[in-house]
Design an enzyme around this catalytic site. Structure first.
Site, PDB file in Angstrom:
ATOM      1  N   HIS A 151       0.824  -1.210   0.000  1.00 53.57           N
ATOM      2  CA  HIS A 151       0.000   0.000   0.000  1.00 53.57           C
ATOM      3  C   HIS A 151       0.860   1.262   0.000  1.00 53.57           C
ATOM      4  O   HIS A 151       0.645   2.188  -0.784  1.00 53.57           O
ATOM      5  CB  HIS A 151      -0.911  -0.019   1.224  1.00 53.57           C
ATOM      6  N   GLU A 152       1.858   1.288   0.904  1.00 48.56           N
ATOM      7  CA  GLU A 152       2.715   2.475   0.989  1.00 48.56           C
ATOM      8  C   GLU A 152       3.562   2.639  -0.275  1.00 48.56           C
ATOM      9  O   GLU A 152       3.817   3.763  -0.715  1.00 48.56           O
ATOM     10  CB  GLU A 152       3.611   2.398   2.224  1.00 48.56           C
ATOM     11  N   HIS A 173       1.676   4.521  -2.853  1.00 48.25           N
ATOM     12  CA  HIS A 173       1.745   5.980  -2.746  1.00 48.25           C
ATOM     13  C   HIS A 173       3.045   6.512  -3.346  1.00 48.25           C
ATOM     14  O   HIS A 173       3.063   7.573  -3.963  1.00 48.25           O
ATOM     15  CB  HIS A 173       1.626   6.399  -1.291  1.00 48.25           C
ATOM     16  N   HIS A 192      -5.868   7.280  -2.396  1.00 46.87           N
ATOM     17  CA  HIS A 192      -6.742   6.268  -1.829  1.00 46.87           C
ATOM     18  C   HIS A 192      -7.947   6.006  -2.710  1.00 46.87           C
ATOM     19  O   HIS A 192      -8.424   6.898  -3.413  1.00 46.87           O
ATOM     20  CB  HIS A 192      -7.247   6.707  -0.453  1.00 46.87           C
TER      21      HIS A 192
END
EC number: 3.4.24.-
Length: 796
Positions: free
Chosen positions: A431-432, A435, A441
């Site tokens: 997930h990170e 980014h 999101h």
């Protein structure tokens, strides 16, 4: 004016540093169920495996009575050839450096199968496994999917260490064994609260950190008076995983619907992203040894890489691991200021996850490698935050900003993120990293109903007409069930960023010439010396008629491999007229195949600053301008097609409506690299570089013409008056006086000022001279000798 120019330059430079957004992840919610892994069997003659084994692994899930088979092969992509681990001392200095030997790490990838009642097997998803112990009683951990629902296998000790207060309790069975939970076992989230405690599911809270006046890097820009500060920060996290857990430059929200599911821009052939990972003292302390910490990191990257391989054709590969000692220092070393105990006090405040990112980013900025990004692994959290990242900082080297202050408006920005240890660390890691690649999101019900989120501009919607993505994808703000892939919106966003060059991709290498830890290993998906091709093993090579998966040589008559070479058509070199990379505009010419190679020539762009249209210049391969970028990114929130850039100075996108010139609209975006900025400079990763003081003065003058003209007119008038005054004065000096001169032989009577004898006379009477009382000179006074005519004297 010099001082004013300097001040403005400082302000604009400072403002350009902090247009980044960070995102945070939060810990998961409680589990409704947990299973035991029963009857595990390694299907080899001796039940033994090594780092290069291909084998099947079967086991039962109790109490569900399901039989699972994992069909596994080595994952050679997870470690680079020169991968190394540095063991640091308490001061952050390298104590020893070792090469990571591939043969020491039994890391596997493959596919998951479920046995049906008929006895047949059905393939249901992918698998990633790290073998810790083989033999008749094996121990392993990893993740596999069953119809997009991820199944996490973890040892009992890890579950106990990170057990949620309301997770199901364990029985008293002694010894180490394996547990399993599914994404669907995590309690379903509600969205009636924004802030969540540690008992909440993991979420990303980058939105909660201040970025100017915004709460998320994708929040719509708020109108600001012209005298407001030009900088700020926005950070986000993963548990409401990420309302926001990213920091960086993010594309305009109005484009997200336009690119849903569009893969244009993403690589057509395999790319490799080398990454670095640091384990701080809190992370290392959760393992029996430093070697176990290293093994866990490899396992995390092994699992996280799969979603990037399947979605973007990019492998995450470890290039370097740094391990800090498990004993945290009483005072953090200046070399590793991020290495602190959880909850350590710094002044009157706790050292938060955001502080770790800030100091770690400064550390990463000093590294001279070409890694895609660096990750700090920690066991600390801030409330329920378990991850934090700077957004869209892929391939970015160096650092912007200042890490010496903890003020949110002064931060160190680089290609870095922070991941806290959980029982699903791989998911937080993926997930990170999303980014870092520039993803925002996915929309959830809370974001869709948020009044500060008009037009759902803060998040990635499900479709062009539906906001809520349903919590099913990797960039969901909270952890949840069936999260094993990126949403179509996230795919479109990342790919479009690559296509528009709004993120760097120069650190992503092809799968040719990448040395791997395994050396000459056919089947690892990397074309190495002595190999013609490598399609990745028997399973991955199904249907490939160009490459022999056993020998990694071209099949008879083949010149190239369609699967890995962009200028290959039916195993033959494409003709020189074949376009292998389309033009995206006048600043990005198309590339054509050479006719004698399977590789597409290097992507080239027109020079930044080159004119490409009326008031348009090339920047990062795009024909654009500051006004056009304002219309693209913030037009829907400002004034549509009449939106213009607020000024021509900094590199943070700041816009205005010409009919409201004193109101400034700004977000967390930055102008494209190569966009002109103040002082004759150009924007580069959000900073104005190459400007000069002389150009800054000239630029300031051009931006403040009304003031300059007014001052110039005023000064000019004063100068004119002064000149006229001088002319008049000289004219009076030369005017002839109607005054009688004393005889040449007579000494003039000097005046003696005894005061006025009556009413004060005029200085000069009409037609005559001033009237004074005179005292005659002494009678016997000798006359002076005069050389000539006496000059006239004017009394006033």
């Amino acid at each position: 004016m010099k001082a004013l120019s300097c001040l403005l330059a400082v302000i604009a430079t400072a403002g350009s540093l902090f247009q980044h957004v960070d995102a945070r992840s939060h810990a998961r919610d409680r589990l409704n169920n947990i299973s035991r892994v029963e009857r595990p069997v390694i299907h080899t003659p001796s039940h033994r495996v090594h780092a290069h084994s291909h084998f099947d692994l079967t086991f039962d899930l109790y109490p569900r009575s399901s039989r699972i088979k994992l069909q596994l092969e080595p994952n050679h992509d997870v470690l680079s050839h020169d991968a190394r681990v540095a063991f640091l001392d308490g001061e952050g200095n390298v104590d020893r450096m070792e090469r990571i030997e591939r043969r020491d790490h039994r890391v596997f990838k493959g596919w998951a199968w479920v046995q049906r009642k008929s006895g047949s097997w059905e393939r249901v998803g992918w698998a990633r496994v790290m073998m810790q112990r083989d033999g008749e009683d094996p121990l392993f951990e990893g993740v596999f999917t069953v119809m997009h629902d991820h199944h996490q296998i973890i040892p009992k000790t890890k579950y106990v260490h990170k057990r949620h207060p309301h997770d199901p309790p364990l029985d008293a069975t002694p010894g180490e064994y394996m547990l399993l939970f599914r994404g669907s076992d995590i309690r379903t989230q509600t969205h009636d609260t924004v802030e969540r405690s540690i008992t909440s599911s993991p979420s990303c809270d980058a939105d909660t950190l201040a970025y100017g006046t915004q709460s998320d890097f994708m929040f719509p820009p708020l109108p600001q008076e012209n005298n407001t500060n030009l900088w700020g920060s926005l950070m986000t996290s993963i548990g409401r995983r990420q309302n926001s857990d990213t920091v960086g430059t993010v594309p305009g929200s109005q484009n997200l619907r336009d690119t849903i599911g569009n893969t244009d821009g993403c690589p057509n052939t395999r790319r490799v992203a080398l990454i670095g990972v640091v384990a701080d003292c809190t992370y290392t302390s959760t393992f029996a040894s430093e070697m176990d910490a290293k093994t866990d990191i490899i396992s995390v990257v092994n699992a996280a890489s799969v979603v990037y391989e399947h979605t973007f054709n990019i492998s995450l590969t470890l290039g370097e691991v740094n391990i800090l000692p498990k004993n945290c220092p009483a005072t953090a070393s200046s070399a590793t200021p991020f290495n602190q105990m959880c909850g350590e006090r710094v002044g009157d405040e706790s050292f938060t996850l955001a502080d770790r990112l800030n100091t770690f980013s400064a550390w990463r900025g000093k590294k001279s490698d070409d890694f895609a990004f660096w990750t700090l692994m920690t066991d600390c959290t801030t409330e329920n935050q378990v991850g934090l990242a700077w957004a869209a900082q892929l391939c970015v080297k160096g650092v912007q900003g200042d890490s010496n202050t903890r003020n949110a408006s002064s931060q160190a920005v680089s290609g870095a993120n922070v991941v806290s240890k959980t029982d699903n660390t791989w998911q937080v890691f993926a997930h990170e990293a999303g980014h870092i690649f520039g993803a925002v999101h996915d929309c959830d019900s809370a974001l869709c109903q948020d009044p500060s989120n008009p037009d759902n501009s803060r998040c990635c919607p499900s479709t062009a007409t539906t906001c809520d993505a349903g919590g099913k994808f990797m960039m969901n703000p909270t952890s949840g069930s069936q999260i094993t892939a990126f949403s179509p919106c996230s795919v479109g966003q990342i790919c479009s960023r690559m296509a528009k060059h709004s993120i760097l991709t120069n650190c992503l290498t092809t799968n040719r010439g990448v040395d791997t830890i395994s050396g000459q290993q056919c089947g690892n998906g990397i074309v190495e010396d002595g190999e013609d091709c490598d399609c990745g093993g028997d399973e991955s090579c199904k249907g490939n008629k160009c490459c022999d998966p056993k020998t990694c040589k071209y099949t008879s008559g083949s010149q190239c491999d369609d699967a890995n070479e962009e200028c290959c058509r039916d195993c033959k070199f494409a003709s020189s007229s074949t376009i292998c990379r389309l033009s995206s505009g006048p600043c990005d010419p198309e590339e054509k195949c050479t006719g004698n190679s399977g590789d597409c020539p290097r992507d080239t762009h027109s020079k930044n600053g080159e004119t490409c249209g009326t008031n348009l210049q090339c920047a990062s391969g795009q024909c654009t301008s500051r006004d056009l970028q304002c219309q693209m990114h913030l037009g829907s929130q400002v004034a549509g097609s009449r939106t213009v850039a607020f000024d021509s100075y900094g590199c943070q996108v700041a816009c205005k409506d010409p009919y409201r010139p004193d109101v400034r609209y700004e977000g967390s975006l930055t102008f494209l690299d190569g966009t002109p900025c103040g002082g004759g400079g150009t924007c580069e990763n959000g900073q104005c570089t190459g400007s000069t003081f002389g150009n800054e003065v000239s630029d300031w003058v051009s931006r403040h013409k009304p003031i300059v003209i007014g001052v110039a007119v005023g000064v000019g008038c004063l100068l004119l008056l002064a000149i006229l005054s001088c002319i008049c004065g000289r004219s009076k000096k030369r005017r002839p006086r109607n005054r009688k001169m004393a005889p040449i032989n007579m000494r003039p009577m000097p005046p003696v000022y005894n005061g006025w004898t009556g009413p004060p006379p005029n200085a000069e009477s009409p037609g005559g001279h001033p009237q004074y009382n005179h005292v005659p000179p002494p009678i016997n006074a000798p006359p002076p000798a005069y050389p000539g005519r006496m000059p006239s004297t004017r009394y006033a």
